[in-house]
Design an enzyme around this catalytic site. Sequence first.
Site, PDB file in Angstrom:
ATOM      1  CG  ASP A 169      -6.628   6.829  -2.068  1.00 33.80           C
ATOM      2  OD1 ASP A 169      -6.289   7.638  -1.174  1.00 33.80           O
ATOM      3  OD2 ASP A 169      -5.943   5.861  -2.398  1.00 33.80           O
ATOM      4  CB  CYS A 183      -0.911  -0.014   1.217  1.00 32.86           C
ATOM      5  SG  CYS A 183      -1.914   1.464   1.331  1.00 32.86           S
ATOM      6  N   GLY A 184       0.796   2.031  -1.066  1.00 33.29           N
ATOM      7  CA  GLY A 184       1.695   3.174  -1.244  1.00 33.29           C
ATOM      8  C   GLY A 184       1.588   4.196  -0.130  1.00 33.29           C
ATOM      9  CG  HIS A 185      -2.132   5.683   2.141  1.00 32.67           C
ATOM     10  ND1 HIS A 185      -3.032   4.704   1.806  1.00 32.67           N
ATOM     11  CD2 HIS A 185      -2.280   5.884   3.473  1.00 32.67           C
ATOM     12  CE1 HIS A 185      -3.690   4.332   2.885  1.00 32.67           C
ATOM     13  NE2 HIS A 185      -3.266   5.032   3.912  1.00 32.67           N
ATOM     14  CG  HIS A 232      -8.387   0.208  -7.176  1.00 31.46           C
ATOM     15  ND1 HIS A 232      -8.241  -1.106  -6.817  1.00 31.46           N
ATOM     16  CD2 HIS A 232      -8.022   0.943  -6.083  1.00 31.46           C
ATOM     17  CE1 HIS A 232      -7.807  -1.170  -5.565  1.00 31.46           C
ATOM     18  NE2 HIS A 232      -7.669   0.053  -5.086  1.00 31.46           N
ATOM     19  CB  CYS A 251      -4.724   6.337  -5.475  1.00 31.75           C
ATOM     20  SG  CYS A 251      -4.815   4.540  -5.564  1.00 31.75           S
ATOM     21  N   GLY A 252      -1.303   5.819  -4.616  1.00 31.37           N
ATOM     22  CA  GLY A 252       0.005   5.401  -5.138  1.00 31.37           C
ATOM     23  C   GLY A 252      -0.093   4.418  -6.284  1.00 31.37           C
ATOM     24  CB  THR A 253      -1.718   1.107  -6.720  1.00 35.67           C
ATOM     25  OG1 THR A 253      -2.959   1.464  -6.119  1.00 35.67           O
ATOM     26  CG2 THR A 253      -0.859   0.358  -5.714  1.00 35.67           C
TER      27      THR A 253
END
Lengths: 310, 341
Positions: free
Chosen positions: A231, A85-87, A205, A235-237
Amino acid sequence: MRVIDSHTAGEPTRVILEGAIDLGAGSLAERAARLESDHSDFCAAALCEPRGHDAMVGALLVEPSHSDCATGVIFFNTLQNLGMCGHAAIGVAVTLAHLGRIQPGTHRLETPVGVVEVALHDPHTVSVVNVESYRHLKGVKVAVENWGEVTGDVAWGGNWFFLVKDSPVAIEAANIRALTEMSLATRDALERDGITGRDGAWIDHIEFFGPPTVAGAHSRNFVLCPGGAYDRSPCGTGCSAKLACLAADGDWPAGAEWMQQSVIGSTYVISYQPGHDMGIIPKITGQAFVTSHATLIFDPTDPYAKGIRC
Amino acid sequence: MRSTKTIHVISCHAEGEVGDVIVGGVAPPKGKTLWEQRSFIARDETLRNFVLNEPRGGVFRHVNLLVPPIHPDADAAFIIMEPEDTPPMSGSNSICVATVLLDSGILPMTEPVTEIMLEAPGGLVRVRAACRNGKAEEISVRNVPSFADKLGAALEIEGLGTICVDTAYGGDSFVVVDAQALGFDLVEDEASELARLGVRITQAANEQLGFSHPENPEWDHISFCAFCGPLTPTATGMRGQSAVAIRPGKIDRSPTGTAVSARMALMAARNQLTVGQTFEAVSIINSTFTGRIVGEAQVAGRPAILPEITGRGWITGIHQHMLDPDDPWPQGYRLKDTWGV
């Protein structure tokens, strides 16, 4: 349970310093599997009401199996484990810095799906290198109930995304309800038409884009997550999937910085390097801030010690 | 570590409804009375925004600020902060405050029963706590005099036509509707629809019926909509389910102490419940408060009841909320997906 709460570009992370659960020995993937199989109430207890809320992502700190990693971490939402998870990775790095456990520089976080490299630039700013991302389908047209025909790309950025360049609804906080309804209808239409990611993977998503409102930004997005929440961050992804599409169209060169603005107005700076296969290796830079130190208490007589699911 | 605020909170819930308690780190607000202090907090908004908004809060979170009591009979005083209101009184919040005061040792506990007097902006609140092994297991809260206002009033709701409602005060002001007549079973799946409709009904009731507390003209609106299910008799009174829609659009997880008081006032006005009898109130998540009419009173010449609400609270954590001086959202943020209808 001792925790530190933070937000990354508005998206909350709860880092669990002491989980008070024994996951046994073995690789991180094995221990993460044991978290799901033997401690199925853990996620909801730590993140659901009354101790948390829907949008929170948890990050359980555990001993790494590789001695060169700053920590091992298992990400999870209110329902289950998350691979990466990026964040939350940015939140973990800022939390570790807040505790004095890491200094500015490059660090490795071990996750159940592999080692993630993070660069701490200052106490709040972190870059995360994501998994190789690629576009799977270009210019897919889909008839969305109540909203008409929508055209988008299907891309992988650590999750499967359907990305629509020109949102028919302006990307702004006041329109979140309409954006959510449109995204849900789009996801239903993709399912109805059998449009999937590689090997039939569900596209969970949905991402709509529009013009940015802050200086220096290139785009603003709205990202619907699998549970139906949106989000708060860019959103990193989702940013990784966006870069994969930009790169595939030849619209954005490797190494150049793209600033993505979220629906609430927060930003990530993203860039990429060419990948090993057909894709790209994205880098996401964002800021996180600690909001609370807490000790969660679970009274055995509390009927909601395992969380409320509403 | 840099932080321009350090707010110490003990978090708590009463039968599922969150009522956190600020136990330190905030200077007492300005004002000679608790009501003036409450009005300062409501007007100033800094503290409300910091603790109630995302990312520290959320639409489901209520936060209570402990302040030095002003009334000579009070052991402790608190100001209630809810998403849209800074109300005179709240049952679930009083239960949370009493639980935190006793379980964390801010006030001394005597087993098996501890009696304390709390001061809320709406007046003194007498609390009796059943205590065992250092835990306040059950909190009984004597609420402010509660009374029926309008019985069987007609209310126009766009899309629904004319519906029949009551209005009542139970420490907060309510429009009360028959859930069955509107097709609701009061189950969890209906939560979102109830929340949206409840806010519309509250708005319509404010426009068409209005409310003004005869002894506190500053409380001049209807706060909540209570959807009430059918009543069934019990050995000591009545039992019934309800769901209370709280602005800006959520359903109370607890049975709502003030709604239980308001409903008992309505039941008393209709001769369905009398002094000494109990009302077992069940929430949308099936948690329970027991209400009891402990006496009769008058509010500006109107008949009123003295209600007592009994429920359970549990501490869920100890928190230090911080504000990094570089954080771009010192006031937090609220968005219309959860914060508005």
